[in-house]
Design an enzyme around this catalytic site. Structure first.
Site, PDB file in Angstrom:
ATOM      1  CD  GLU A 179      -2.492   1.181   2.767  1.00 21.23           C
ATOM      2  OE1 GLU A 179      -3.595   1.759   2.815  1.00 21.23           O
ATOM      3  OE2 GLU A 179      -1.964   0.647   3.761  1.00 21.23           O
ATOM      4  CE  LYS A 218      -6.717   1.208   4.473  1.00 21.47           C
ATOM      5  NZ  LYS A 218      -5.464   1.905   4.844  1.00 21.47           N
ATOM      6  CB  CYS A 267      -3.516  -1.348   5.417  1.00 18.40           C
ATOM      7  SG  CYS A 267      -2.353  -0.852   6.713  1.00 18.40           S
TER       8      CYS A 267
END
Length: 459
Positions: free
Chosen positions: A55, A155, A188
């Site tokens: 990321e 995300k 993440c």
């Protein structure tokens, strides 16, 4: 199949809040993409069929909403559009980064997963549309070995990323491969939440996950490799996890994980990137946890001196602890509805203090989420107040069985050993409404053995 992940030490903008033009943004991103290209070539030479990058690896971080704008590519988040950016570069404007990634995949005949910032104009009639008339997303893209864009994922659980928007609905994004079937992806902080990570894996019965991350390690319970492994174990999946490498920011820890084995990199000392290539089995069946050795309830012993209960902060939460004294024993410690039990035996008594801690409550620092945790940890020193501190080395070899009456079925088993290395439990699973983990003789000194439960409904 053969998989690769690259832990990238990204070249960062010296001043991310400054406003720059697209050309300067492309110049900076190009330097990171040059490194990506070398790594794709290296991975392909080693037979890798898929490679995953971290990321924020291409553009960096700490941007504002307006300063990141020149770094954003345009991408259509739609199943219906079939597009090969390398072969059809002129289809859309502002797709230079996508074109380079697509060409890397095509030239090296490899599936490629990377993370970049993307933009999407929106109409003011859209109730979610930001006032500047565009969405900005933190996006993963997957290309097949022909350079075709096969999946985009935006995300969902942003971590203080003020430059980006949360998509209106969680993306469940999969792509198919000839060598390992379907892969899912998320990013993440997503790994700690039900949507979309857990739901995606369960709903589609996924066995392969790609996971770009920019993770700041937090010991004792949330170091990158520790939690990546726990997720692979808890859901019986393979995870290809690529982290950023910036030790000064506490960022390192990547790996290729199966439920039974890991190939990891964690390095807080050195600089530069690291390519991990490993051959792993395609998971087809559901691996059942071995439940033979099961804990008997700690027997009631009369009149023994019970060790004192004390409180200490661990990971910003107020844990209730009992010290783990002597060469062997049985302990219990409770908080709210959660009771944790430990039976243990040490090979050799060392002058290290360990403690058994419990926390059952809402975690509120750097994100809000409900945790039920039973944790055997090595303390930072010999006084109670050091329990819960970040510790990286230990010498004590401990046989243990740890169990708790968890109220959630989502338990992440953590087993971290000296030098931030990983070990695997001998046995774990449910027995009589208790979840347990047991291990005879860790491979090196024990840092953390924990059951990290996530009670999603109480978030």
């Amino acid at each position: 199949y053969v998989a690769a992940v690259y832990e990238h030490e990204s070249i960062l903008s010296p001043n991310p809040t400054a406003l720059v033009d697209r050309r300067s943004a492309l110049e900076l991103m190009g330097r990171n993409l040059d490194i990506y290209e070398q790594q794709v070539v290296a991975a392909a030479r080693q037979g890798a069929q898929i490679i995953v990058f971290p990321e924020d690896g291409i553009h960096g971080f700490n941007f504002t909403r307006s300063s990141i704008y020149p770094y954003l590519d345009f991408v259509v988040h739609s199943h219906s559009v079939k597009w090969n950016p390398c072969r059809e570069p002129y289809l859309f404007n502002d797709t230079e980064v996508l074109q380079r990634l697509s060409c890397m995949a095509l030239k090296n005949k490899i599936f490629l997963v990377a993370n970049l910032g993307t933009k999407q104009p929106c109409e003011h009639t859209d109730p979610h549309c930001p006032s500047d008339g565009r969405y900005q997303f933190n996006t993963n893209v997957a290309f097949n070995d022909d350079g075709m864009l096969v999946a985009t994922y935006r995300k969902h659980n942003l971590y203080f990323e003020y430059a980006f928007d949360t998509p209106p609905e969680p993306d469940y994004k999969l792509f198919d491969t000839p060598f390992a079937g379907k892969f899912g992806m998320f990013t993440c902080f997503d790994i700690l939440f039900f949507e979309p990570a857990v739901n995606l894996v369960r709903q589609y019965n996924l066995k392969q996950v790609v996971y770009p991350t920019a993770w700041m390690n937090q010991l004792p319970l949330l170091s990158a490799v520790e939690f990546q492994q726990a997720f692979a174990t808890a859901f019986n999946v393979n995870i290809l996890a690529a982290n950023i490498h910036h030790p000064t920011l506490g960022m390192t820890g990547s790996g290729i994980y199966t439920p039974a084995k890991s190939f990891i990199y964690h390095n807080m000392e050195g600089y530069g990137g690291k390519l991990i290539v490993a051959e792993i089995p395609v998971i087809t069946t559901d691996y059942k946890t071995n439940l033979e050795k099961t804990p008997d309830r700690a027997s009631e012993k009369g009149n023994e001196q019970l060790p004192p209960t004390f409180y200490a902060e661990m990971m910003y939460d107020n844990f209730t602890f009992v010290p783990v004294w002597g060469e062997k024993g049985e302990l219990q410690v409770c908080a709210n509805t959660l009771c944790c039990y430990l039976t243990y035996q040490r090979a050799v008594l060392t002058d290290e203090l360990y403690a058994l801690g419990v926390f059952d409550g809402l975690h509120t620092v750097h994100g809000t989420y409900y945790v039920q945790a039973c944790a055997l940890v090595k303390c930072g020193g010999l006084s109670f107040s050091t329990c819960g501190q970040e510790v990286t080395d230990a010498t004590a070899l401990i046989d243990f069985q740890l169990w708790g009456n968890m109220s959630t079925s989502y338990i992440f088993p953590l087993l971290l050993t000296s030098g931030i290395t990983l070990d695997y439990a001998d046995h774990m699973g449910w027995k009589n409404n208790h979840y347990f983990i047991s291990k005879n003789r860790t491979s090196s000194g024990l840092l953390t053995a924990a059951l990290y439960g996530r009670w999603y409904e109480k978030d």
